[in-house]
Design a protein around this motif. Structure first.
Motif, mmCIF file in Angstrom:
data_model
loop_
_atom_site.group_PDB
_atom_site.id
_atom_site.type_symbol
_atom_site.label_atom_id
_atom_site.label_comp_id
_atom_site.label_asym_id
_atom_site.label_seq_id
_atom_site.Cartn_x
_atom_site.Cartn_y
_atom_site.Cartn_z
ATOM 1 N N ASP A 28 0.857 -1.190 0.000
ATOM 2 C CA ASP A 28 0.000 0.000 0.000
ATOM 3 C C ASP A 28 0.891 1.237 0.000
ATOM 4 N N THR A 29 0.449 2.253 -0.719
ATOM 5 C CA THR A 29 1.152 3.531 -0.787
ATOM 6 C C THR A 29 0.124 4.636 -0.606
ATOM 7 N N ASP A 30 0.578 5.876 -0.580
ATOM 8 C CA ASP A 30 -0.358 7.003 -0.502
ATOM 9 C C ASP A 30 -1.298 7.037 -1.704
ATOM 10 N N ASP A 31 -0.861 6.438 -2.817
ATOM 11 C CA ASP A 31 -1.645 6.444 -4.053
ATOM 12 C C ASP A 31 -2.567 5.247 -4.194
ATOM 13 N N GLY A 32 -2.559 4.330 -3.240
ATOM 14 C CA GLY A 32 -3.441 3.178 -3.312
ATOM 15 C C GLY A 32 -2.719 1.862 -3.098
ATOM 16 N N LEU A 33 -3.363 0.809 -3.545
ATOM 17 C CA LEU A 33 -2.872 -0.555 -3.395
ATOM 18 C C LEU A 33 -2.251 -0.998 -4.713
ATOM 19 N N PHE A 34 -1.049 -1.559 -4.647
ATOM 20 C CA PHE A 34 -0.329 -1.960 -5.847
ATOM 21 C C PHE A 34 0.214 -3.371 -5.700
ATOM 22 N N VAL A 35 0.401 -4.012 -6.840
ATOM 23 C CA VAL A 35 1.160 -5.262 -6.884
ATOM 24 C C VAL A 35 2.413 -4.954 -7.692
ATOM 25 N N LEU A 36 3.567 -5.264 -7.094
ATOM 26 C CA LEU A 36 4.859 -4.976 -7.702
ATOM 27 C C LEU A 36 5.446 -6.248 -8.300
ATOM 28 N N GLY A 37 6.231 -6.091 -9.338
ATOM 29 C CA GLY A 37 6.929 -7.230 -9.911
ATOM 30 C C GLY A 37 7.893 -7.825 -8.903
ATOM 31 N N ASP A 38 8.242 -9.086 -9.108
ATOM 32 C CA ASP A 38 9.167 -9.758 -8.215
ATOM 33 C C ASP A 38 10.538 -9.097 -8.322
ATOM 34 N N HIS A 39 11.130 -8.771 -7.195
ATOM 35 C CA HIS A 39 12.430 -8.106 -7.195
ATOM 36 C C HIS A 39 13.105 -8.284 -5.840
ATOM 37 N N ILE A 52 -4.181 -1.716 -8.022
ATOM 38 C CA ILE A 52 -5.402 -2.488 -7.802
ATOM 39 C C ILE A 52 -6.560 -1.490 -7.764
ATOM 40 N N ALA A 53 -7.481 -1.618 -8.703
ATOM 41 C CA ALA A 53 -8.582 -0.658 -8.856
ATOM 42 C C ALA A 53 -9.501 -0.626 -7.639
ATOM 43 N N ASN A 54 -9.752 -1.774 -7.059
ATOM 44 C CA ASN A 54 -10.666 -1.858 -5.922
ATOM 45 C C ASN A 54 -9.864 -1.867 -4.613
ATOM 46 N N GLY A 55 -9.276 -0.715 -4.315
ATOM 47 C CA GLY A 55 -8.408 -0.577 -3.152
ATOM 48 C C GLY A 55 -9.078 -0.816 -1.816
ATOM 49 N N VAL A 84 -9.274 -8.666 -13.487
ATOM 50 C CA VAL A 84 -9.561 -8.189 -14.837
ATOM 51 C C VAL A 84 -8.804 -6.879 -15.068
ATOM 52 N N VAL A 85 -8.160 -6.779 -16.214
ATOM 53 C CA VAL A 85 -7.455 -5.562 -16.581
ATOM 54 C C VAL A 85 -8.486 -4.492 -16.922
ATOM 55 N N GLU A 86 -8.404 -3.340 -16.272
ATOM 56 C CA GLU A 86 -9.297 -2.223 -16.574
ATOM 57 C C GLU A 86 -8.640 -1.214 -17.501
ATOM 58 N N CYS A 87 -7.326 -1.063 -17.378
ATOM 59 C CA CYS A 87 -6.616 -0.054 -18.155
ATOM 60 C C CYS A 87 -5.154 -0.471 -18.296
ATOM 61 N N ARG A 88 -4.531 -0.061 -19.428
ATOM 62 C CA ARG A 88 -3.121 -0.374 -19.649
ATOM 63 C C ARG A 88 -2.194 0.807 -19.368
ATOM 64 N N PHE A 89 -2.647 2.002 -19.523
ATOM 65 C CA PHE A 89 -1.781 3.175 -19.335
ATOM 66 C C PHE A 89 -2.481 4.202 -18.464
ATOM 67 N N PRO A 90 -2.360 4.194 -17.170
ATOM 68 C CA PRO A 90 -1.525 3.303 -16.369
ATOM 69 C C PRO A 90 -2.214 1.957 -16.161
ATOM 70 N N TRP A 91 -1.417 0.965 -15.796
ATOM 71 C CA TRP A 91 -1.949 -0.379 -15.572
ATOM 72 C C TRP A 91 -2.853 -0.380 -14.353
ATOM 73 N N LEU A 92 -4.065 -0.889 -14.545
ATOM 74 C CA LEU A 92 -5.068 -0.936 -13.495
ATOM 75 C C LEU A 92 -5.778 -2.283 -13.575
#
Length: 144
Positions: A28-39, A52-55, A84-92
């Motif tokens: 979670d960030t100030d901008d919402g909920l995200f899934v990050l690539g493995d790193h 993640i659209a439904n934060g 389900v992908v909602e948007c590609r730019f930005p990815w949602l």
């Protein structure tokens, strides 16, 4: 087909409306909920990410997995997300199912029920989830 976030971002075949299965780090960030690539090493600001659209699913997530107690994020766990992908730019991505590895030593994932009715009940009781909070990894979270 399950893929890491980095694979999703690199794909030219994925379109809005496509159903996908993602793996990565849930944060979670100030901008919402995200899934990050493995790193590695773990970085809250890793640029390979999808929002993640439904934060508001943070409510049931925090009921099922332990919070990290403050700092940059309340959660930073490996996750498996179907959605389900909602948007590609930005990815949602709108998450439909989610499992979280809250204990790295066990390797087991905890299924979190994020059904719309459950999330709606949390929102009705508590309002929209507020991602914007003080974030300081050195602060004393026991004082909160």
């Amino acid at each position: 087909m399950k893929m890491d976030v980095r694979e999703m971002l690199a794909s030219s075949d994925i379109r809005p409306g496509d159903h996908i299965e993602l793996s990565g780090w849930l944060v979670d960030t100030d901008d919402g909920l995200f899934v990050l690539g493995d790193h590695y090493p773990e970085d809250y600001y890793y640029p390979c990410r999808a929002k993640i659209a439904n934060g508001n699913i943070m409510y049931p997530i925090l009921e099922k997995v332990p919070s990290l107690g403050g700092g940059w994020s309340l959660i930073f766990y490996r996750a498996s997300i179907s959605g389900v992908v909602e948007c590609r730019f930005p990815w949602l991505v709108r998450a439909e199912d989610i499992s979280i590895q809250s204990d790295r030593k066990s390797g087991r994932y905890t299924v979190v029920n994020i059904d719309r009715e459950i999330v709606a009940a949390y929102v009705s009781k508590n309002g929209e989830y507020k991602f914007n909070r003080p974030r300081n990894p050195a602060r004393d979270w026991l004082a909160d």
